[in-house]
Design a protein around this motif. Structure first.
Motif, mmCIF file in Angstrom:
data_model
loop_
_atom_site.group_PDB
_atom_site.id
_atom_site.type_symbol
_atom_site.label_atom_id
_atom_site.label_comp_id
_atom_site.label_asym_id
_atom_site.label_seq_id
_atom_site.Cartn_x
_atom_site.Cartn_y
_atom_site.Cartn_z
ATOM 1 N N GLY A 175 5.058 3.498 2.690
ATOM 2 C CA GLY A 175 4.472 2.444 1.858
ATOM 3 C C GLY A 175 4.902 1.089 2.365
ATOM 4 O O GLY A 175 5.783 0.974 3.215
ATOM 5 N N MET B 57 -0.629 -6.822 8.158
ATOM 6 C CA MET B 57 0.534 -7.147 8.987
ATOM 7 C C MET B 57 1.344 -5.878 9.310
ATOM 8 O O MET B 57 1.662 -5.093 8.407
ATOM 9 C CB MET B 57 1.412 -8.124 8.215
ATOM 10 N N SER B 58 1.643 -5.685 10.583
ATOM 11 C CA SER B 58 2.431 -4.526 10.992
ATOM 12 C C SER B 58 3.824 -4.954 11.438
ATOM 13 O O SER B 58 3.973 -5.975 12.105
ATOM 14 C CB SER B 58 1.745 -3.804 12.160
ATOM 15 N N GLY C 93 5.568 -2.895 13.280
ATOM 16 C CA GLY C 93 5.771 -2.212 14.559
ATOM 17 C C GLY C 93 4.962 -0.933 14.578
ATOM 18 O O GLY C 93 4.370 -0.561 13.564
ATOM 19 N N GLY D 145 0.841 -1.196 0.000
ATOM 20 C CA GLY D 145 0.000 0.000 0.000
ATOM 21 C C GLY D 145 0.875 1.246 0.000
ATOM 22 O O GLY D 145 2.040 1.199 0.407
ATOM 23 N N ARG D 146 0.299 2.313 -0.522
ATOM 24 C CA ARG D 146 0.951 3.637 -0.457
ATOM 25 C C ARG D 146 -0.127 4.640 -0.073
ATOM 26 O O ARG D 146 -1.274 4.252 0.203
ATOM 27 C CB ARG D 146 1.576 4.013 -1.805
ATOM 28 N N TYR D 147 0.241 5.919 -0.041
ATOM 29 C CA TYR D 147 -0.734 6.966 0.288
ATOM 30 C C TYR D 147 -1.344 6.670 1.662
ATOM 31 O O TYR D 147 -0.635 6.238 2.563
ATOM 32 C CB TYR D 147 -1.828 7.046 -0.797
ATOM 33 N N GLU D 148 -2.689 6.802 1.782
ATOM 34 C CA GLU D 148 -3.338 6.539 3.080
ATOM 35 C C GLU D 148 -3.761 5.080 3.180
ATOM 36 O O GLU D 148 -4.332 4.669 4.172
ATOM 37 C CB GLU D 148 -4.570 7.445 3.229
ATOM 38 N N ALA E 101 8.498 -2.823 4.408
ATOM 39 C CA ALA E 101 7.982 -3.899 5.273
ATOM 40 C C ALA E 101 8.058 -5.243 4.545
ATOM 41 O O ALA E 101 8.416 -6.267 5.140
ATOM 42 C CB ALA E 101 6.536 -3.590 5.671
HETATM 43 O O1 LIG Z 1 3.422 1.912 7.270
HETATM 44 C C1 LIG Z 1 3.355 0.722 7.210
HETATM 45 O O2 LIG Z 1 2.948 0.044 6.062
HETATM 46 C C2 LIG Z 1 2.925 0.801 4.892
HETATM 47 C C3 LIG Z 1 1.635 1.513 4.687
HETATM 48 C C4 LIG Z 1 0.514 0.804 4.302
HETATM 49 C C5 LIG Z 1 -0.674 1.475 4.097
HETATM 50 C C6 LIG Z 1 -0.739 2.861 4.283
HETATM 51 C C7 LIG Z 1 0.388 3.555 4.670
HETATM 52 C C8 LIG Z 1 1.583 2.881 4.873
HETATM 53 C C9 LIG Z 1 3.694 -0.137 8.361
HETATM 54 C C10 LIG Z 1 3.991 0.291 9.634
HETATM 55 N N1 LIG Z 1 4.238 -0.775 10.391
HETATM 56 N N2 LIG Z 1 4.113 -1.869 9.609
HETATM 57 C C11 LIG Z 1 3.756 -1.496 8.372
#
Ligand SMILES: O=C(OCc1ccccc1)c1cn[nH]c1
Length: 245
Positions: free
Chosen positions: A146, A137-138, A140, A115-118, A150
C-alpha cells in the motif's frame, strides 16, 4: 504547508506525530491531516474495494469513497491556496528523487492518496485532474502492499526541506544527492576503534586537504555504487571537485 493524507490504515501514519515532523506540526510549520478513507463510505460494511472489471486476481479500490474523501481536501474558498498537488504512490508513477522533494517542498498544499489492493479505479485520477495537479509517484522499482510506507518516506523527505523544520539548514547543504554525488564517509570519537583508525587527513586541521579528501570520497563512492549518477553529473560538479584542493 498543508498536507492531507487519506488511507484505510490511518494508524500507519502515526509516525508523522514523532520527531522532526511532529515538532514541525506543533510549531505550525506543517499542517498534517490524516483521514480514514472508510469515513467516506456509505454502506454498513464501509466497503472500499470491489472485484476488477476484466477479471484478474485481487481487488480494486472503489471510486466514490475516494472522490468524497479528496473533495474534503479542496478548500471551499475560491481564493484558497493554489491548486493542490495530489500525490498517488504507485509502482507505475514517476520516480521520487531529492529533486522532486525540493520541488514539492515549495508547494502550498499536498494531498496523498494511499492505494491498497491492486490500486485505485483509474477514473479517480481522471476526475481528480479537474481539481488537483495529479502526480502518480514511485519510490522505486518494487511493490509495496500500500501507499502508506511511501507517504511516510515522501513526507519526511519533503517536510525536512520546508524552511524552519530542520534547526540548522546548514545540515541540508552537504548531504547525499544535494550535488548529484553520494555523501562522503563520516567518523566520530574514538579516533582508534577496535584497531581501526580514521583517515589521518581528518585530524590534520588542514581544511583544504579535508575538503579534497571528502570530495574524492564522494566521487569514489558514487562511481563504485551509483555509476548511473556519474553519467547525469553536471560538468560544473566535477570542476568543483578540482577546485576543492
Ligand atoms: O507499491 C507502491 O505503492 C503502493 C501501492 C499503490 C497502489 C497499488 C499497490 C501498491 C510503490 C512502489 N514503489 N513506489 C510506490
Amino acid at each position: 504547508m498543508r498536507i492531507d493524507v487519506f488511507s484505510i490504515f490511518p494508524e500507519y501514519l502515526a509516525a508523522l506525530d514523532l520527531s522532526l515532523i511532529g515538532k514541525a506540526r506543533q510549531d505550525g510549520l506543517l499542517d498534517v491531516r490524516v483521514k480514514d478513507l472508510r469515513e467516506f463510505t456509505t454502506d454498513r460494511h464501509r466497503t472500499v474495494d470491489d472485484t476488477p472489471y476484466g477479471g484478474g486476481a485481487g481487488m480494486v479500490m472503489k471510486p466514490e469513497p475516494w472522490a468524497q474523501a479528496l473533495a474534503t481536501a479542496l478548500d471551499p474558498a475560491p481564493e484558497g491556496p493554489a491548486r493542490p498537488t495530489l500525490i498517488v504512490p504507485s509502482p507505475a508513477g514517476e520516480v521520487f528523487t531529492q529533486k522532486t522533494a525540493y520541488e514539492l517542498a515549495g508547494a502550498g498544499h499536498l494531498v496523498f492518496a494511499c492505494g491498497r489492493y491492486e490500486g485505485i479505479d483509474e477514473r479517480v485520477l481522471e476526475w481528480a485532474g479537474e481539481h488537483f495537479t495529479v502526480r502518480p509517484m514511485s519510490l522505486g522499482d518494487y511493490v509495496l502492499n500500500g501507499g502508506e510506507v511511501a507517504v511516510l518516506a515522501m513526507v519526511e523527505a519533503i517536510g525536512r526541506l520546508v524552511p524552519g523544520v530542520v534547526g540548522n539548514p546548514e545540515s541540508l547543504v552537504e548531504e547525499s544527492h544535494s550535488d548529484g554525488l553520494l555523501e562522503y564517509p563520516v567518523y566520530t570519537k574514538p579516533s582508534q576503534w577496535r584497531e581501526r583508525p580514521i583517515p589521518e587527513v581528518l585530524l590534520s586541521g588542514n581544511h583544504a586537504k579535508i575538503a579534497r579528501f571528502r570530495r574524492d570520497e564522494q566521487l569514489r563512492r558514487t562511481s563504485e555504487r551509483r555509476p548511473d549518477l556519474i553519467a547525469k553529473l553536471d560538468p560544473s560538479t566535477l570542476d568543483k571537485a578540482d577546485k576543492a584542493t
